[in-house]
Design a protein around this motif. Structure first.
Motif, PDB file in Angstrom:
ATOM      1  N   GLU A 141     -14.453  -5.714  -6.704  1.00 58.87           N
ATOM      2  CA  GLU A 141     -14.761  -4.105  -6.904  1.00 58.87           C
ATOM      3  C   GLU A 141     -14.106  -3.802  -7.757  1.00 58.87           C
ATOM      4  O   GLU A 141     -13.919  -3.383  -9.846  1.00 58.87           O
ATOM      5  CB  GLU A 141     -15.276  -3.153  -5.774  1.00 58.87           C
ATOM      6  N   THR A 142     -12.175  -4.098  -7.328  1.00 58.64           N
ATOM      7  CA  THR A 142     -11.400  -3.685  -8.447  1.00 58.64           C
ATOM      8  C   THR A 142     -11.064  -4.920  -9.613  1.00 58.64           C
ATOM      9  O   THR A 142     -10.888  -4.267 -10.565  1.00 58.64           O
ATOM     10  CB  THR A 142      -9.789  -3.913  -7.594  1.00 58.64           C
ATOM     11  N   LYS A 146     -13.548  -3.730 -12.278  1.00 60.19           N
ATOM     12  CA  LYS A 146     -13.112  -2.789 -12.967  1.00 60.19           C
ATOM     13  C   LYS A 146     -11.842  -2.947 -14.001  1.00 60.19           C
ATOM     14  O   LYS A 146     -11.780  -2.146 -14.636  1.00 60.19           O
ATOM     15  CB  LYS A 146     -12.186  -1.404 -11.879  1.00 60.19           C
ATOM     16  N   ILE A 147     -11.186  -3.809 -13.653  1.00 56.49           N
ATOM     17  CA  ILE A 147      -9.904  -4.287 -14.045  1.00 56.49           C
ATOM     18  C   ILE A 147     -10.264  -4.707 -15.447  1.00 56.49           C
ATOM     19  O   ILE A 147      -9.730  -4.641 -16.841  1.00 56.49           O
ATOM     20  CB  ILE A 147      -8.766  -4.996 -14.099  1.00 56.49           C
ATOM     21  N   PHE A 197      -9.916   4.454 -10.623  1.00 59.72           N
ATOM     22  CA  PHE A 197      -8.195   4.206 -10.859  1.00 59.72           C
ATOM     23  C   PHE A 197      -8.196   6.332 -10.635  1.00 59.72           C
ATOM     24  O   PHE A 197      -8.397   6.530 -12.081  1.00 59.72           O
ATOM     25  CB  PHE A 197      -7.935   3.601 -12.036  1.00 59.72           C
ATOM     26  N   ASN A 219     -12.107  -1.764 -17.269  1.00 52.00           N
ATOM     27  CA  ASN A 219     -10.452  -0.883 -18.344  1.00 52.00           C
ATOM     28  C   ASN A 219     -10.397  -1.540 -19.513  1.00 52.00           C
ATOM     29  O   ASN A 219     -10.107  -0.920 -19.935  1.00 52.00           O
ATOM     30  CB  ASN A 219     -10.203  -0.604 -17.196  1.00 52.00           C
ATOM     31  N   LYS A 269      -7.709  -1.056  -0.854  1.00 48.35           N
ATOM     32  CA  LYS A 269      -5.930  -1.850  -0.575  1.00 48.35           C
ATOM     33  C   LYS A 269      -5.247  -3.128   1.151  1.00 48.35           C
ATOM     34  O   LYS A 269      -4.365  -3.463   1.883  1.00 48.35           O
ATOM     35  CB  LYS A 269      -5.941  -0.706   1.467  1.00 48.35           C
ATOM     36  N   SER A 270      -5.817  -4.174   0.019  1.00 53.20           N
ATOM     37  CA  SER A 270      -5.790  -5.608   0.723  1.00 53.20           C
ATOM     38  C   SER A 270      -5.493  -6.255  -0.678  1.00 53.20           C
ATOM     39  O   SER A 270      -5.902  -7.583  -0.280  1.00 53.20           O
ATOM     40  CB  SER A 270      -7.203  -5.663   1.960  1.00 53.20           C
ATOM     41  N   MET A 271      -4.864  -5.914  -1.356  1.00 53.03           N
ATOM     42  CA  MET A 271      -4.179  -7.148  -2.262  1.00 53.03           C
ATOM     43  C   MET A 271      -3.501  -7.988  -1.950  1.00 53.03           C
ATOM     44  O   MET A 271      -3.132  -7.455  -0.854  1.00 53.03           O
ATOM     45  CB  MET A 271      -4.473  -6.184  -3.830  1.00 53.03           C
ATOM     46  N   MET A 292      -1.442   0.370  -9.584  1.00 53.18           N
ATOM     47  CA  MET A 292      -2.334   1.134 -10.807  1.00 53.18           C
ATOM     48  C   MET A 292      -3.668   1.164  -9.946  1.00 53.18           C
ATOM     49  O   MET A 292      -4.473   1.691 -10.204  1.00 53.18           O
ATOM     50  CB  MET A 292      -2.226   0.592 -11.622  1.00 53.18           C
ATOM     51  N   CYS A 293      -4.002   0.795  -8.897  1.00 55.21           N
ATOM     52  CA  CYS A 293      -4.749  -0.321  -8.345  1.00 55.21           C
ATOM     53  C   CYS A 293      -5.146  -0.457  -6.443  1.00 55.21           C
ATOM     54  O   CYS A 293      -6.610   0.235  -5.864  1.00 55.21           O
ATOM     55  CB  CYS A 293      -5.520  -1.699  -8.152  1.00 55.21           C
ATOM     56  N   LYS A 294      -4.075   0.333  -6.052  1.00 53.75           N
ATOM     57  CA  LYS A 294      -4.261   0.902  -4.404  1.00 53.75           C
ATOM     58  C   LYS A 294      -5.024   1.798  -4.342  1.00 53.75           C
ATOM     59  O   LYS A 294      -5.178   1.935  -2.578  1.00 53.75           O
ATOM     60  CB  LYS A 294      -2.546   0.905  -4.236  1.00 53.75           C
ATOM     61  N   ALA A 295      -5.014   2.617  -5.089  1.00 50.43           N
ATOM     62  CA  ALA A 295      -6.244   3.889  -4.743  1.00 50.43           C
ATOM     63  C   ALA A 295      -7.807   2.899  -4.558  1.00 50.43           C
ATOM     64  O   ALA A 295      -8.394   3.795  -3.858  1.00 50.43           O
ATOM     65  CB  ALA A 295      -6.367   5.026  -5.566  1.00 50.43           C
ATOM     66  N   VAL A 296      -8.294   2.223  -5.265  1.00 47.37           N
ATOM     67  CA  VAL A 296      -9.509   1.595  -4.798  1.00 47.37           C
ATOM     68  C   VAL A 296      -9.354   0.322  -4.046  1.00 47.37           C
ATOM     69  O   VAL A 296     -10.412   0.150  -3.627  1.00 47.37           O
ATOM     70  CB  VAL A 296     -10.093   1.211  -6.030  1.00 47.37           C
ATOM     71  N   ASN A 352      -3.500  -3.492   7.972  1.00 48.70           N
ATOM     72  CA  ASN A 352      -4.031  -5.015   7.342  1.00 48.70           C
ATOM     73  C   ASN A 352      -3.783  -6.636   8.397  1.00 48.70           C
ATOM     74  O   ASN A 352      -4.188  -7.754   7.601  1.00 48.70           O
ATOM     75  CB  ASN A 352      -3.617  -5.022   5.882  1.00 48.70           C
ATOM     76  N   VAL A 388      -5.020  -1.432 -17.456  1.00 44.43           N
ATOM     77  CA  VAL A 388      -4.184  -2.205 -16.193  1.00 44.43           C
ATOM     78  C   VAL A 388      -2.704  -2.362 -16.663  1.00 44.43           C
ATOM     79  O   VAL A 388      -1.636  -2.719 -16.307  1.00 44.43           O
ATOM     80  CB  VAL A 388      -5.190  -1.960 -14.870  1.00 44.43           C
ATOM     81  N   HIS A 399      -4.538   6.073 -11.868  1.00 43.88           N
ATOM     82  CA  HIS A 399      -3.824   6.086 -12.677  1.00 43.88           C
ATOM     83  C   HIS A 399      -3.531   6.764 -14.250  1.00 43.88           C
ATOM     84  O   HIS A 399      -3.697   6.044 -15.555  1.00 43.88           O
ATOM     85  CB  HIS A 399      -2.889   5.412 -12.666  1.00 43.88           C
ATOM     86  N   PHE A 400      -5.544   6.803 -14.682  1.00 42.19           N
ATOM     87  CA  PHE A 400      -5.485   7.239 -16.019  1.00 42.19           C
ATOM     88  C   PHE A 400      -6.184   8.579 -16.426  1.00 42.19           C
ATOM     89  O   PHE A 400      -7.330   9.657 -15.593  1.00 42.19           O
ATOM     90  CB  PHE A 400      -6.334   6.602 -16.809  1.00 42.19           C
ATOM     91  N   TYR A 456      -0.835  -3.500  -8.568  1.00 45.05           N
ATOM     92  CA  TYR A 456      -0.437  -2.937  -7.535  1.00 45.05           C
ATOM     93  C   TYR A 456      -0.709  -2.061  -7.358  1.00 45.05           C
ATOM     94  O   TYR A 456      -1.581  -1.483  -6.612  1.00 45.05           O
ATOM     95  CB  TYR A 456       0.207  -3.911  -6.572  1.00 45.05           C
TER      96      TYR A 456
END
Lengths: 159, 159, 159, 159, 159, 159
Positions: free
Chosen positions: E40-41, E44-45, D5, E48, E136-138, E130-134, D158, E55, D7-8, E128
């Motif tokens: 993975e995302t 992580k949330i 992430f 975190n 890309k298919s949310m 805050m997680c888009k860097a990890v 996508n 997040v 954003h931290f 979305y």
């Protein structure tokens, strides 16, 4: 030769200064401020921060969004594409004070000290808002520019 | 029995407190703050004020519009129909300080101290913005609630 | 060969026109407008301006902040980094009219006529608001583009 | 090696990521979403579209203005100068669904997927708002990024 | 006898419906939505959240401020004095989905379902972002009204 | 006995007038304005309105959202809970003018003429924006209050 207020036109009316001729450079501003509170409140924030009720987490978000709104809050402030905003907090135990520091960066024709100062001020107001039910004598202060780099008139260091 | 932060729900997450059950009363809040500057800047503002280049006139407008935007700037602050907003300035010659006072009134279920504090903070930031070309070491401080009347938990007087 | 509305896509739906391919140039727009009022109001504004109760001072701030909000007020208007905004007023004694002129400048891919027109319109509405207690028959008019330079399709002069 | 992430900051606090070092490129993002409704509502919208009562016309405007406000709605989102915004709708007869697609383009250091997603989300909420008197069981869904080009980390598709 | 869209006047133009004649009552709306992500995302949330990189803490603030801005985002939505806003999250392990629920309350002439739906939508967009860097298919979906009480046309329960 | 500007305090500084003591009544304001254009533009708008490229549809949305933002655009204007907003257009063939009329209603302590005037002004600016590629000599004018009812000082009729 004497420095003059730039926010007034020749008839003395306020204006938003034209920065069109200025060169775009990479700039940073760091501002600091503080909020004083009673011991009970200070301890609660510290404790809440360790659990999930996170006063400073909300203040952090508020500070960042505040920096983005400086152009809307301050009449003569330019709208800007800010590159980055960072905010941090420090607990000062001896006088029940939380210190707030913001760092704002940009690649632009004008500096970002107002954005940094607005970030600090907004974060402080948000802490105040969330604690006012338990403490009615908090005080916000010492809001100032600490450092400014990348501007055409040279760096400023107030520390 | 112990006072608690009201801006968190039982799981510790932030919320905007429900004031639906509270009674609508006529409320007022008075806040104060100050901006310190060097003597040159202080004198220029005073002189400008007498001519047409009016730093405090712009700060006045900014303070009033700032109070109206408190709900937008402070995350947990309620949107409100403010009845009236007034701002005044006082020059303190001995320490080159301008004192800012705001009075905000409303007929509502919740108080307006955050609106009064935001008005003071915004007016101070605006003075800073308009003078930063001549003075890079100003400081904003002493932002506090001075008086609060009409709330259900009784009046608050910090003077 | 015939000029077409650019704010609609091929299915006739509104869009914000893509200016990505346009070149960034230094651009300026000047707009003008007026507010008509009765003689009593006209004289009061003039007199107030000489003392401290400054209708035009507030209108000036409103015009500048209005220009910065054109993107928010006008749906298909691009958000922009404005370089400078200036507003001036002229008293026309013979018909009790105050003329408002705005100059907006930018270094961008798109012009700023909407920002200049919004500045004039907002300043006029603010004068109206501050005088409506003494005059209920004011009229705002003649809002138009006076000059536009720096655009790719050549300068426009409507004077 | 593992993606993180962004954003931290190192102390775990949220920040608006600094993109100052990134290169400015021409970027586009396409997002899609849908709103499901009952047959009566679906038919009414289609019919209204043929007359003047144009639900999708209002949703179109809302989607475009929503994209411009992504920075204000999403705390860590950068303020941006968007080059162009386009929105289109597709009626899917078999399941009474309206599909919404947005295309946002920019010449910048950071992508515009959040702007495209916010456009879709705002258009869907607006359709909901205008139909809620006749249909209380609508559902908004399938909001996702469809395509993203021009970013430094390569294109994303996508579909 | 058939229900009609209320957001159009007799000539088919959109309007903001007049609620002046409606009675002010105590109203509540509960909305729900979800965001799907890869494992993975999702993990992580959750992790975190247990440390300080939160997040959902940022999404919570965004949801609350989003509810307050529904009038600004949705064209025909009334500006309102919201009494209270609450947001909660639920981790659904089996399909890597985070469910978002908002509760908005008010004492007013019009309901707050749009505010509740906007809160959910804004919180989802923030997750979305805050997680888009990890990831890309949310996908954001299932945004709907769950419950509505206090309105003049009776309660609505969609659960 | 002589009427005075109410937007200044005793020291001559601007303020937002306190309406806390005023009684809440049901109020309406009707404002009108016009935009003049060349015949080509006038005809295109009329034709577009019949197909789907709907300049006035976008202007209608802009006028409604403009009324809701009057408090944000005009510094001394109160934030209000507007009950209803309606906008209509009239084509005046003989002089290629489009007339804009807004009706704003509220149940409040203060009138809504500024909201009605802002609606008209914003709709006019939006028409201008969408036609400026084909017509560079449009003019906005005749913005005025037509009727005001429900206020404590009696009805106003300017027709």
């Amino acid at each position: 030769m004497s420095r003059e207020f730039t926010h007034f036109d020749e008839s003395g009316r306020a204006r938003m200064v034209n920065v069109g001729e200025k060169k775009s450079t990479s700039r940073t501003a760091i501002a600091r401020g503080a909020i004083y509170m009673n011991e009970e409140t200070f301890t609660k924030i510290k404790n809440n921060e360790m659990s999930k009720g996170d006063v400073l987490g909300v203040a952090q978000v508020a500070g960042i969004t505040g920096a983005k709104k400086a152009w809307d809050i301050i009449p003569m402030c330019h709208p800007l594409f800010l590159s980055g905003i960072n905010i941090s907090f420090k607990f000062c135990e001896n006088n029940c004070k939380i210190e707030i520091e913001s760092t704002v960066s940009i690649d632009s024709k004008t500096g970002v000290e107002m954005e940094a100062l607005t970030a600090v001020s907004t974060a402080a107001l948000t802490i105040y808002d969330m604690c006012k039910a338990v403490d009615k004598s908090m005080q916000i202060g010492e809001i100032r520019l600490v450092k400014k780099t990348g501007g055409l008139s040279g760096d400023v260091i107030n520390e």
